[in-house]
Structures are given as C-alpha cells and as structure tokens.
Design a protein around this motif. Structure first.
Motif, short mmCIF file in Angstrom:
data_model
loop_
_atom_site.label_atom_id
_atom_site.label_comp_id
_atom_site.label_asym_id
_atom_site.label_seq_id
_atom_site.Cartn_x
_atom_site.Cartn_y
_atom_site.Cartn_z
N LEU A 129 0.74 -1.10 0.02
CA LEU A 129 -0.12 -0.23 0.19
C LEU A 129 0.88 1.03 0.11
O LEU A 129 0.74 2.11 -0.82
CB LEU A 129 -0.90 0.13 1.07
CG LEU A 129 -1.71 1.21 1.62
CD1 LEU A 129 -2.64 1.62 0.24
CD2 LEU A 129 -2.88 1.06 2.58
N GLN A 130 1.82 1.21 0.72
CA GLN A 130 2.75 2.35 0.76
C GLN A 130 3.52 2.59 -0.58
O GLN A 130 3.78 3.70 -1.01
CB GLN A 130 3.85 2.18 1.83
CG GLN A 130 3.33 2.37 3.20
CD GLN A 130 4.26 2.15 4.32
OE1 GLN A 130 5.12 1.19 4.25
NE2 GLN A 130 4.16 2.65 5.56
N LEU A 133 1.06 4.03 -2.76
CA LEU A 133 0.90 5.61 -2.54
C LEU A 133 1.86 6.49 -3.18
O LEU A 133 1.70 7.77 -3.09
CB LEU A 133 0.62 5.75 -0.96
CG LEU A 133 -0.58 5.16 -0.14
CD1 LEU A 133 -0.58 5.44 1.36
CD2 LEU A 133 -1.96 5.80 -0.96
N ASP A 134 2.98 5.72 -3.53
CA ASP A 134 3.98 6.46 -4.22
C ASP A 134 3.52 6.75 -5.70
O ASP A 134 4.12 7.82 -6.28
CB ASP A 134 5.29 5.70 -4.14
CG ASP A 134 5.95 6.02 -2.76
OD1 ASP A 134 5.81 6.76 -2.19
OD2 ASP A 134 6.81 4.73 -2.41
N SER A 138 -2.70 6.58 -8.57
CA SER A 138 -3.41 5.81 -7.41
C SER A 138 -3.55 6.89 -6.21
O SER A 138 -4.91 6.78 -5.69
CB SER A 138 -2.42 4.73 -6.88
OG SER A 138 -2.09 3.76 -8.00
N LEU A 139 -2.52 7.50 -5.93
CA LEU A 139 -2.66 8.43 -4.82
C LEU A 139 -4.03 9.54 -4.99
O LEU A 139 -4.74 9.70 -4.05
CB LEU A 139 -1.56 9.10 -4.24
CG LEU A 139 -1.49 10.23 -3.05
CD1 LEU A 139 -2.02 9.58 -1.76
CD2 LEU A 139 -0.13 10.72 -2.99
N LEU A 142 -7.34 7.74 -4.75
CA LEU A 142 -7.72 7.32 -3.20
C LEU A 142 -8.14 8.66 -2.57
O LEU A 142 -8.92 8.65 -1.76
CB LEU A 142 -6.54 6.58 -2.52
CG LEU A 142 -6.04 5.37 -3.14
CD1 LEU A 142 -4.81 4.97 -2.46
CD2 LEU A 142 -7.49 4.36 -2.76
N GLU A 143 -7.40 9.75 -2.56
CA GLU A 143 -7.69 11.09 -1.70
C GLU A 143 -8.99 11.42 -2.44
O GLU A 143 -9.78 12.01 -1.82
CB GLU A 143 -6.55 12.15 -2.28
CG GLU A 143 -5.25 11.93 -1.45
CD GLU A 143 -5.38 11.68 0.05
OE1 GLU A 143 -6.19 12.33 0.59
OE2 GLU A 143 -4.41 11.01 0.67
N LYS A 146 -11.87 9.69 -0.67
CA LYS A 146 -11.90 9.89 0.35
C LYS A 146 -12.92 11.29 0.84
O LYS A 146 -13.57 11.53 1.46
CB LYS A 146 -10.79 10.36 1.36
CG LYS A 146 -9.63 9.04 1.60
CD LYS A 146 -8.44 9.66 2.37
CE LYS A 146 -7.57 8.30 2.31
NZ LYS A 146 -6.16 8.84 3.18
N ARG A 157 -10.45 2.83 1.40
CA ARG A 157 -10.08 1.44 0.70
C ARG A 157 -10.58 0.28 0.96
O ARG A 157 -10.37 -0.06 2.39
CB ARG A 157 -8.45 1.63 0.45
CG ARG A 157 -8.15 0.75 -0.38
CD ARG A 157 -6.57 0.71 -0.77
NE ARG A 157 -5.87 -0.26 -1.30
CZ ARG A 157 -5.27 -1.30 -0.47
NH1 ARG A 157 -5.40 -1.20 0.60
NH2 ARG A 157 -4.47 -2.11 -1.40
N ASP A 161 -6.56 1.33 4.95
CA ASP A 161 -5.43 2.27 5.13
C ASP A 161 -4.23 1.80 5.61
O ASP A 161 -4.37 0.87 6.56
CB ASP A 161 -6.08 3.46 5.64
CG ASP A 161 -7.55 3.92 4.87
OD1 ASP A 161 -7.67 3.83 3.90
OD2 ASP A 161 -8.36 4.15 5.71
N LYS A 236 4.14 16.42 -4.54
CA LYS A 236 5.21 15.28 -4.69
C LYS A 236 6.13 15.63 -5.76
O LYS A 236 5.97 16.06 -6.78
CB LYS A 236 4.55 13.88 -4.85
CG LYS A 236 3.76 13.03 -3.68
CD LYS A 236 3.60 11.70 -3.94
CE LYS A 236 3.19 11.12 -2.72
NZ LYS A 236 4.28 10.79 -1.84
#
Length: 424
Positions: A129-130, A133-134, A138-139, A142-143, A146, A157, A161, A236
């Motif tokens: 998952l981490q 999130l990179d 995908s990030l 997901l945001e 939310k 998710r 999470d 990022k």
C-alpha cells in the motif's frame, strides 16, 4: 434460446449457502465465484481492511494444505484463483470440478489462521500500500474517494488504509473468519461446462455446518452525502501531475442507469479517441496522452461517482480542469448529435454479444442478478432500452446528474495549483 436469457438453477442449502448454476457447453471450462457479505462497507465497528485480510488469510493454509501445498494443489489441478473484494473467482477445466470443490471445502471447513503468517501478510500489505501511495495516479484517486464519500464507510479503501491496517489485530481477523466467512453466509455462482448433479451432491457432502454461527446480519445504512465544490493537491516530486475530478453519482438501481451508461461513452468512456473528453483534451489541445471519465461504472448498492482521470504537465492543470468542465457543461447546454448516439448504440450492441461469450462475465451476471434482484432477461431488456434512448433522454440525464459547478478536484504533482488546498 436467446443468448441474452440467463436462467440459472438456484438452490439454498440448510444453514444458508446459496448456489446459482448456469450450465453452458461452449467449451470444457467453467468459472466459480464465491461471495460473502461485504461487511467492510456496512459495519463501522469492523476495522477497515479486516474483511479483505480475512479473505487472504483463508489462502494461507488449512489443516491439510500448507501455504505452499495450497499453491501446488492449484497448479497441479490446473485451477486459476483470483481474489475479489468479497470472495474468490476460480477458473478450471470440467475434469477438475471435484478437485475444485474439495479445495473449497478445505478453505471453508478447515481454515487454520496462524498469527505468524498473519503478521507477515499484514506487513506485506502495508508495504504494498505504501508503494501504491508513491504512484501519483493511485494516490490522487484514493484522496478523491476520501473527499467524495467523506463521513461514510465508502471513503475507505476496501483493503484498508495504512493506519487501520497497522491497528488490525489477529484476534479480530480470526473472529471475522469464524463469524462471516463460513457456509452460512456464502453464495456460489457457477457458469460453464460442468456436471450439475456432481456439483450439487459434492457440495452437499463437503459442507460442514457444525461450529459455525448463524447468518451474518448486514447493517446497511443510508448516509447523507455532501455536495462539494473543492480542490485539493498533494505535492510530490513528480514530472507528471495526476488529476482526478468528479462528484457523487447514482446507485445501480437508478431508473436512469442505462441512459447514463450511454452518456458515459459519449463523455469519456468510449474506446479510441471518439469520446468528447479525449477528442478535446488530447486530440485538439494536446493536454494529455489519455483521459477517462464516467459516472455509471462504480454504481452499486451505494452511489457510485462521476470520476474523470488524466495526467498532464504541472503547468497545464488549471487549463485541463477548465476544459473538462467546459466539456461537461456543453452536454448540459447542447444536445449530442444523432451520429454520436447511433455510434454508441452500435458499439454497446456488439459489446453485449461479446460479454456473454465468457464464463467469467456470466458468473458476474449471476452475482448481479442475485444482489440487485435482476430478472433472467435483464440483458435483453437493457439491449432494448439502449436502442430506444433518444437525444432528449441524453440531454435530460446530463442535466440531472452532471454538475460541473460542484466537483471535487484532486491533483498530485510537483507544484501547488492556484486555488487548490494542500493536503498533508
């Protein structure tokens, strides 16, 4: 017999197991889907990710099969297994039916959760998952989810999470397996070439009810959803900015669901470069390599969402947002042309014929017929409804369900676009 008529044999066993069989002899392959209650979306008291991890724990070994032995059995029997959000999907040859049903009995009757394997599995899930999130795309998605579903279980998710997974306890997962992932709560959907008598009799012989709890009671709730006009960003170090924007959609039961599916192919779901988002953002303006958008594909027993996804250069984000909103607004102001509508109708007619060729699709249809109470001829009715849709119908649903002035926008990239609130 019309190819769009699906008439399964349906039976319920004592204790709750439901079986849906649809035999077709196109080849020697069949598909079986297993589904348990989607408790991860219903019950706030269950830690997010618990249901998904519990499913994965079933594959970690049984009394007779170690983790390695389980995988060797799959390979040796020629059985393909895929994990879904609420169960499993198996693909096998007709000759492997009894082997598959034996494997099913091992999973449900003799699961032996092990705390050491649980800890390894949990660490692997958190690491994956981490890594996910990179990834900017995908990030951003997901945001976006939310924000759209803020205040409801759907904001989370399915697999959990990072924070909730780290809180998950072995005892909670073990209890979930015992109370939910048993025969009482299991529905089975099978399509393809198999012996129906062997399927029913072997399943009956292999089911062991002793020690299992009664049917799991789903706590289905209705939620108040916020209408939002908001923009967020995650900064990022990425060369590309990933953009997702949209708003709440409709439930699968909506009377306008089929009309919205047709609208989707005009807006941004169609293949190639014929949909409006792709034509405008990619072909005419060169703002992206690919862009996707639709409102119907995520519809379920809870509202799906309009979600439009694309990648672009950081300096083009605001222009892209503006142009996407213009495309949507145009659908609300001007009717689509007849050729656009006719092309979509023709495409969907052909696509529907292709969809009934595969056993995986039919197994999915069996599941949808069950959970959405669809009739045996629902595909035939959909085909008829699609062909009867008019330009006025598309104009009406665009005005009723598309709202470019009230959208959530999330971008992940190297800079903070003007007007976007930075997420930490």
């Amino acid at each position: 017999m019309t190819p769009f008529l699906i008439e399964p044999q349906i039976m319920s066993y004592d204790g709750g197991t439901k079986l849906h069989l649809f035999k077709r002899e196109l080849n020697n392959v069949f598909v079986v889907r297993l589904k348990w209650p989607s408790a991860h979306l219903y019950d706030g008291q269950i830690t997010h990710g618990c249901a998904y991890i519990a499913l994965k724990m079933l594959l970690e070994g049984t009394k007779s099969l170690s983790f390695d032995g389980f995988n060797r059995y799959l390979e040796g029997s020629g059985i393909e297994l895929n994990l879904t959000a609420d169960g499993f999907s198996f693909t096998a040859m007709k000759s492997s039916l009894e082997k598959l049903l034996y494997l099913l009995s091992e999973l449900v009757n003799y699961s032996t959760p092990d705390e050491n394997r649980f800890q390894k599995l949990l660490k692997n899930e958190v690491d994956q998952l981490q890594s996910l999130l990179d990834d900017g795309d995908s990030l951003a998605y997901l945001e976006f989810v939310k924000k759209v579903y803020k205040g409801t279980p759907y904001a989370h998710r399915v697999g959990g999470d990072v924070e909730t997974l780290k809180k998950l306890k072995f005892q909670e997962v073990s209890q979930y397996i015992k109370e939910v992932l048993n025969w009482s709560n299991l529905s089975i959907y099978a399509s393809g070439n198999f012996c129906e008598t062997t399927f029913r009799s072997t399943l009956e012989k292999n089911r062991i009810q002793e020690g299992f709890t009664s049917n799991y009671k789903q706590n289905i709730q209705e939620y108040d959803y916020l209408k939002q006009n908001s923009s967020f960003c995650v900064v990022k170090d990425k060369k590309k900015s990933s953009l997702v924007m949209g708003h709440l959609g409709v439930k699968r039961h909506s009377k306008d669901y089929i009309k919205l599916r047709v609208l989707d192919y005009i807006l941004g779901y169609g293949s190639g470069f014929v949909n409006r988002l792709c034509k405008r953002l990619r072909e005419e303006l060169g703002l992206c390599y690919s862009i996707y958008g639709d409102i119907s594909s995520t519809s379920s027993w809870y509202p799906g969402c309009l979600n439009i996804q694309m990648g672009t250069r950081p300096e083009n984000v605001l222009n892209a947002v503006n142009e996407i909103e213009k495309v949507i607004l145009d659908l609300k102001i001007n009717k689509v042309n007849q050729k656009e509508l006719d092309d979509v109708k023709s495409y969907l007619k052909g696509a529907m014929y292709f969809s009934i060729e595969g056993n995986s699709s039919i197994a999915r249809y069996l599941l949808e017929m069950d959970i959405y109470s669809l009739e045996n001829d629902f595909l035939l009715k959909q085909q008829s409804e699609i062909q009867s849709i008019t330009l006025d119908d598309i104009f009406d649903v665009a005005n009723q369900y598309l709202d470019p002035q009230n959208m959530v926008r999330v971008v992940v990239g190297s800079s903070e676009p003007e007007g976007f609130v930075k997420l930490t």
